[in-house]
Design an enzyme around this catalytic site. Sequence first.
Site, mmCIF file in Angstrom:
data_model
loop_
_atom_site.group_PDB
_atom_site.id
_atom_site.type_symbol
_atom_site.label_atom_id
_atom_site.label_comp_id
_atom_site.label_asym_id
_atom_site.label_seq_id
_atom_site.Cartn_x
_atom_site.Cartn_y
_atom_site.Cartn_z
ATOM 1 N N HIS A 90 -2.576 0.827 -9.056
ATOM 2 C CA HIS A 90 -3.858 1.092 -9.714
ATOM 3 C C HIS A 90 -4.586 2.222 -8.997
ATOM 4 C CE1 HIS A 90 -3.703 -3.272 -11.328
ATOM 5 N NE2 HIS A 90 -3.245 -2.418 -12.224
ATOM 6 N N GLU B 206 -7.440 1.823 -6.483
ATOM 7 C CA GLU B 206 -7.084 1.008 -5.322
ATOM 8 C C GLU B 206 -6.328 1.843 -4.288
ATOM 9 O OE1 GLU B 206 -5.096 -2.422 -6.989
ATOM 10 O OE2 GLU B 206 -6.776 -2.862 -8.315
ATOM 11 N N GLU C 37 -4.111 -8.815 -2.485
ATOM 12 C CA GLU C 37 -5.376 -8.176 -2.857
ATOM 13 C C GLU C 37 -6.192 -8.002 -1.575
ATOM 14 O OE1 GLU C 37 -6.152 -7.047 -5.764
ATOM 15 O OE2 GLU C 37 -4.905 -8.119 -7.218
#
Length: 425
Positions: free
Chosen positions: A182, A185, A394
Site C-alpha cells: 500500500h 504505508e 500492521e
Amino acid sequence: MRVLRFSDHGPAVQLLQLALGRAGFGPLARDGIFGLRTREALLRFQAANVLSADGVAGARTHRALMPWYTGFVRHRVRRGESFYSVARLYGARPEAVELANSAYEAHALPVGAVIAVPLPFAVVPTDIAVCSALVTFCVRGLTARYPFLTAAAAGRSVMGRPLWALSMGAGENRVLYNAAHHANEWITTLLLLRFTEELCEAFAQGGMIFGRSAAEIFSYARLCLVPLVNPDGVDLATGELQSGPRYTAARTIAARWPELPFPAGWKANIAGTDLNLQYPAEWETARAIKFAAGFTAPAPMNYVGSAPLSAPESRAMADLMRTFDPALVQAWHTQGEVIYWRFADYEVAGAADIAGTFSAVSGYASAETPYAASFAGFKDLFIQDYRRPGFTIEAGRGVNPLPLEDFDAIYAASRGILTLGTLVT
C-alpha cells in the site's frame, strides 16, 4: 533522478539535501524544499567538482553526487596502493574496503582495477520520505558494501520500475518478507531496508542482532526481502510523482473520492488497483465486499482489480512466492500494532505459537483478521496454497502515512519479529 531546480519540492529534493550534507556541503534541513540554502550548497558542490555552477541538479550533477546517494565510491587502483591506503583517502574503514572487494588480495591489488570503497556513513537514511529512486540507491549501496547480499528485480511496476528483491544467507529455512503493498504505508520500506543493513553489518563484523548471532541466521536461513512492492504508488503518495499522464489519471481517479486526501492517502498502485486485494485467495469474496462498499472501479484504495493478479506488482509477488518456495512469509503494513496469522478456516501448525512469539517480542497484539479485510491478501494466498505460517504485520499506530518521527519506535518494536522470523520454523 529528475532534474531539480530552485522551488522544487518532494522526496528527490530530500535526497539531494541528504547527499549534499553527506558530501560536506551542509548542514541542510532535509525538508524537501529546494530553497536558497539548498541552492547555495549545490552551487558550492558544483564549483568544487568542476561542474557548471548553475544551481540546477541535472544529470551530470546527479552523477557527481552518486557516491553520496549510494554510500560508496569507485576507485581505480594505482601502483603501490592497498586497501588500507585507499581507505585513508576516503576516510573509510580498511576492513570495510576489504570486505567490499573480497575477490582481491589485500596487499596485491591489480593496478587499474576498479574497487568499491564504502563511505563512512550508513547507506539507509530513515529520516526522509521514500521514493523509488531512494530504494534503488540503497540497493546499489548495500550490495556494493556487502558482496554476500544480492539483488535482482522480481518484476516491474506499471511504470516499469524494478521491484527489488534482496537475498542473503545460505541456510535451508527460506523466508520471504515484503513491504509497501500500500502506497501510503511506505514507512515499512524503511523498516526492511534498515533491517537488511543492520543484519548485514552484524554478519560482516561477527556480531549479534536482537540477541541472536548473525552468523547463526545466515547459516540457518535464506532470506529474501522485497522492500517496495508498489514503487509507482509510493512515488505518488510521497509527492515524488508530480506530473505526466499517470499522475493526471490518478488525480482524476482521486477526484471521485474527495474524502480521501490526495496524494498522501493513496494506497493503490498507480492504476488504482489495491495490490493486497489481488491474490487468488477467495478473491471473489473480496470483490463482493469491496463492490458493496462502492469500490467498483479504479480507486485510491480497495479496488480489487479486473481479475486476480491483473496488476504486474501483485503478479510478481505471487511468482516470487512460487519460485522461492518460502517456509514463512511476513507482509509488512501499517498501522494498528497487530499481527494477523490466520486465513479463513485453514489450520497451519505452529502459526498461532509463532504469532505469540512475535507478539511477545514486539508488544503487538496477535489477532485474527477482521472479516472485511480477510480475503485476497498476500499472506492469504501463501496460507491457502502452502499451509505454512504467513503473517501480516500492521506496524505502528496512527493515521497513514505514519510520520517519520515514529520510525525509531516502530523499528524497535519490529526488530524482534524480523529477526526471529528467520529462525522460528
